[in-house]
Motif scaffolding. Structure first.
Motif, PDB file in Angstrom:
ATOM      1  N   ASP A 151       0.853  -1.183   0.000  1.00 27.49           N
ATOM      2  CA  ASP A 151       0.000   0.000   0.000  1.00 27.49           C
ATOM      3  C   ASP A 151       0.893   1.238   0.000  1.00 27.49           C
ATOM      4  N   LEU A 152       0.751   2.082  -1.006  1.00 26.81           N
ATOM      5  CA  LEU A 152       1.600   3.267  -1.096  1.00 26.81           C
ATOM      6  C   LEU A 152       1.426   4.207   0.097  1.00 26.81           C
ATOM      7  N   ARG A 153       0.353   4.077   0.827  1.00 30.23           N
ATOM      8  CA  ARG A 153       0.224   4.857   2.072  1.00 30.23           C
ATOM      9  C   ARG A 153       1.290   4.451   3.088  1.00 30.23           C
ATOM     10  N   ASP A 154       1.750   3.221   3.009  1.00 32.45           N
ATOM     11  CA  ASP A 154       2.791   2.731   3.921  1.00 32.45           C
ATOM     12  C   ASP A 154       4.192   3.124   3.465  1.00 32.45           C
ATOM     13  N   PHE A 155       4.279   3.746   2.295  1.00 29.80           N
ATOM     14  CA  PHE A 155       5.571   4.150   1.731  1.00 29.80           C
ATOM     15  C   PHE A 155       5.487   5.613   1.274  1.00 29.80           C
ATOM     16  N   PRO A 156       5.379   6.549   2.212  1.00 27.12           N
ATOM     17  CA  PRO A 156       5.228   7.965   1.829  1.00 27.12           C
ATOM     18  C   PRO A 156       6.550   8.565   1.335  1.00 27.12           C
ATOM     19  N   MET A 157       6.847   8.308   0.073  1.00 28.17           N
ATOM     20  CA  MET A 157       8.111   8.748  -0.517  1.00 28.17           C
ATOM     21  C   MET A 157       8.010  10.181  -1.021  1.00 28.17           C
ATOM     22  N   PRO A 158       9.110  10.922  -0.926  1.00 30.61           N
ATOM     23  CA  PRO A 158       9.116  12.253  -1.537  1.00 30.61           C
ATOM     24  C   PRO A 158       9.127  12.097  -3.062  1.00 30.61           C
ATOM     25  N   PHE A 159       8.835  13.181  -3.775  1.00 26.31           N
ATOM     26  CA  PHE A 159       8.950  13.114  -5.228  1.00 26.31           C
ATOM     27  C   PHE A 159      10.405  12.892  -5.598  1.00 26.31           C
ATOM     28  N   PHE A 160      10.614  12.089  -6.619  1.00 24.15           N
ATOM     29  CA  PHE A 160      11.965  11.743  -7.032  1.00 24.15           C
ATOM     30  C   PHE A 160      12.681  12.980  -7.556  1.00 24.15           C
ATOM     31  N   GLU A 161      13.823  13.302  -6.953  1.00 23.41           N
ATOM     32  CA  GLU A 161      14.655  14.396  -7.434  1.00 23.41           C
ATOM     33  C   GLU A 161      16.118  14.161  -7.082  1.00 23.41           C
ATOM     34  N   GLU A 162      16.512  12.901  -7.175  1.00 26.27           N
ATOM     35  CA  GLU A 162      17.903  12.538  -6.914  1.00 26.27           C
ATOM     36  C   GLU A 162      18.802  13.013  -8.050  1.00 26.27           C
ATOM     37  N   ALA A 163      20.066  13.215  -7.749  1.00 25.46           N
ATOM     38  CA  ALA A 163      21.025  13.649  -8.762  1.00 25.46           C
ATOM     39  C   ALA A 163      21.296  12.558  -9.795  1.00 25.46           C
ATOM     40  N   MET A 164      21.264  11.305  -9.353  1.00 23.91           N
ATOM     41  CA  MET A 164      21.528  10.181 -10.266  1.00 23.91           C
ATOM     42  C   MET A 164      20.258   9.350 -10.428  1.00 23.91           C
ATOM     43  N   PRO A 165      19.938   8.963 -11.666  1.00 27.49           N
ATOM     44  CA  PRO A 165      18.743   8.143 -11.867  1.00 27.49           C
ATOM     45  C   PRO A 165      18.940   6.728 -11.320  1.00 27.49           C
ATOM     46  N   PRO A 166      17.843   6.045 -10.971  1.00 25.01           N
ATOM     47  CA  PRO A 166      17.953   4.694 -10.424  1.00 25.01           C
ATOM     48  C   PRO A 166      18.640   3.702 -11.360  1.00 25.01           C
ATOM     49  N   ALA A 167      18.615   3.954 -12.657  1.00 23.67           N
ATOM     50  CA  ALA A 167      19.230   3.034 -13.616  1.00 23.67           C
ATOM     51  C   ALA A 167      20.745   3.215 -13.716  1.00 23.67           C
ATOM     52  N   MET A 168      21.281   4.241 -13.081  1.00 29.01           N
ATOM     53  CA  MET A 168      22.716   4.531 -13.187  1.00 29.01           C
ATOM     54  C   MET A 168      23.544   3.491 -12.439  1.00 29.01           C
ATOM     55  N   PRO A 169      24.410   2.770 -13.153  1.00 28.95           N
ATOM     56  CA  PRO A 169      25.290   1.813 -12.460  1.00 28.95           C
ATOM     57  C   PRO A 169      26.172   2.545 -11.443  1.00 28.95           C
ATOM     58  N   GLY A 170      26.342   1.948 -10.289  1.00 33.22           N
ATOM     59  CA  GLY A 170      27.179   2.541  -9.252  1.00 33.22           C
ATOM     60  C   GLY A 170      26.521   3.652  -8.471  1.00 33.22           C
ATOM     61  N   ARG A 171      25.232   3.847  -8.677  1.00 31.89           N
ATOM     62  CA  ARG A 171      24.494   4.871  -7.933  1.00 31.89           C
ATOM     63  C   ARG A 171      24.616   4.579  -6.440  1.00 31.89           C
ATOM     64  N   PRO A 172      24.844   5.602  -5.616  1.00 34.89           N
ATOM     65  CA  PRO A 172      24.933   5.343  -4.178  1.00 34.89           C
ATOM     66  C   PRO A 172      23.588   4.885  -3.613  1.00 34.89           C
ATOM     67  N   PRO A 173      23.596   4.179  -2.493  1.00 33.53           N
ATOM     68  CA  PRO A 173      22.331   3.747  -1.875  1.00 33.53           C
ATOM     69  C   PRO A 173      21.472   4.961  -1.503  1.00 33.53           C
ATOM     70  N   TYR A 174      20.180   4.750  -1.526  1.00 33.40           N
ATOM     71  CA  TYR A 174      19.268   5.830  -1.146  1.00 33.40           C
ATOM     72  C   TYR A 174      19.417   6.152   0.332  1.00 33.40           C
ATOM     73  N   GLU A 175      19.338   7.423   0.667  1.00 35.00           N
ATOM     74  CA  GLU A 175      19.423   7.852   2.055  1.00 35.00           C
ATOM     75  C   GLU A 175      18.072   7.775   2.759  1.00 35.00           C
ATOM     76  N   ASN A 176      16.990   7.962   1.997  1.00 32.83           N
ATOM     77  CA  ASN A 176      15.648   7.982   2.577  1.00 32.83           C
ATOM     78  C   ASN A 176      15.238   6.567   2.990  1.00 32.83           C
ATOM     79  N   GLU A 177      14.912   6.390   4.256  1.00 33.99           N
ATOM     80  CA  GLU A 177      14.565   5.074   4.806  1.00 33.99           C
ATOM     81  C   GLU A 177      13.324   4.476   4.146  1.00 33.99           C
ATOM     82  N   VAL A 178      12.316   5.292   3.876  1.00 29.73           N
ATOM     83  CA  VAL A 178      11.090   4.794   3.247  1.00 29.73           C
ATOM     84  C   VAL A 178      11.399   4.287   1.834  1.00 29.73           C
ATOM     85  N   VAL A 179      12.222   5.021   1.108  1.00 28.24           N
ATOM     86  CA  VAL A 179      12.606   4.596  -0.234  1.00 28.24           C
ATOM     87  C   VAL A 179      13.388   3.289  -0.176  1.00 28.24           C
TER      88      VAL A 179
END
Length: 170
Positions: free
Chosen positions: A40-68
């Motif tokens: 249920d997306l209510r259980d995952f209240p994520m901010p809007f995506f605005e990271e510097a690196m896209p999720p598809a980028m190899p070597g992307r650092p781990p997400y800092e946001n705990e919910v994400v």
């Protein structure tokens, strides 16, 4: 055991999506070899995506946001998905699109199915989600379930939603 996650694609107050999502979830739980999960997306209240690196980028650092991180782990632990989506202005809810956008490798090479409702029974939101699914390398199945407007209206008018959902079983 195959893990199939049903994703509740709306977080609105008074939403309809949780009813068909729970209905599907109950059917999945009856199947041998399936570990059904309800996300249920209510259980995952994520901010809007605005990271510097896209999720598809190899070597992307781990997400800092705990919910994400929890969301990404839940997607990674699943083998396939059933998205329950409304149609808002010819497309899916922004919260669902955002949840998809946060993840990339965890979606790859997994099956996706769609259950929709609202304007045109949600067919236009499914059309857009299919294109998004392909981009994140999900494998959408051809058929989808489109809930008739009468069943949706029963929700808003205090009618028998279960009766409408049961009619879809055929």
């Amino acid at each position: 055991m195959t893990v199939i996650s049903v994703i509740v694609g709306s977080t609105r107050q008074g939403r309809f999506s949780e009813k068909p999502a729970k209905w599907i979830f109950q059917h999945l739980k009856k199947r041998d070899g399936v570990d059904a999960r309800l996300l249920d997306l209510r259980d995952f209240p994520m901010p809007f995506f605005e990271e510097a690196m896209p999720p598809a980028m190899p070597g992307r650092p781990p997400y800092e946001n705990e919910v994400v991180r929890k969301w990404t782990a839940a997607i990674g632990a699943s083998d396939g998905f059933i998205f329950v989506t409304p149609e808002y202005n010819y497309g899916p809810a922004a919260v669902l699109k955002n949840a998809i956008d946060w993840v990339y490798p965890e979606w790859n090479r997994k099956a996706a199915a769609f259950v929709s409702y609202s304007g045109a029974m949600g067919s236009r939101s499914v059309q857009q989600l299919r294109e998004t699914a392909i981009e994140v390398q999900l494998a959408p199945i051809r058929s989808s379930v489109h809930i008739p407007v009468a069943t949706l209206m029963a929700h808003f008018q205090g009618g028998d939603v279960d009766k409408g959902l049961t009619e879809l079983e055929r």
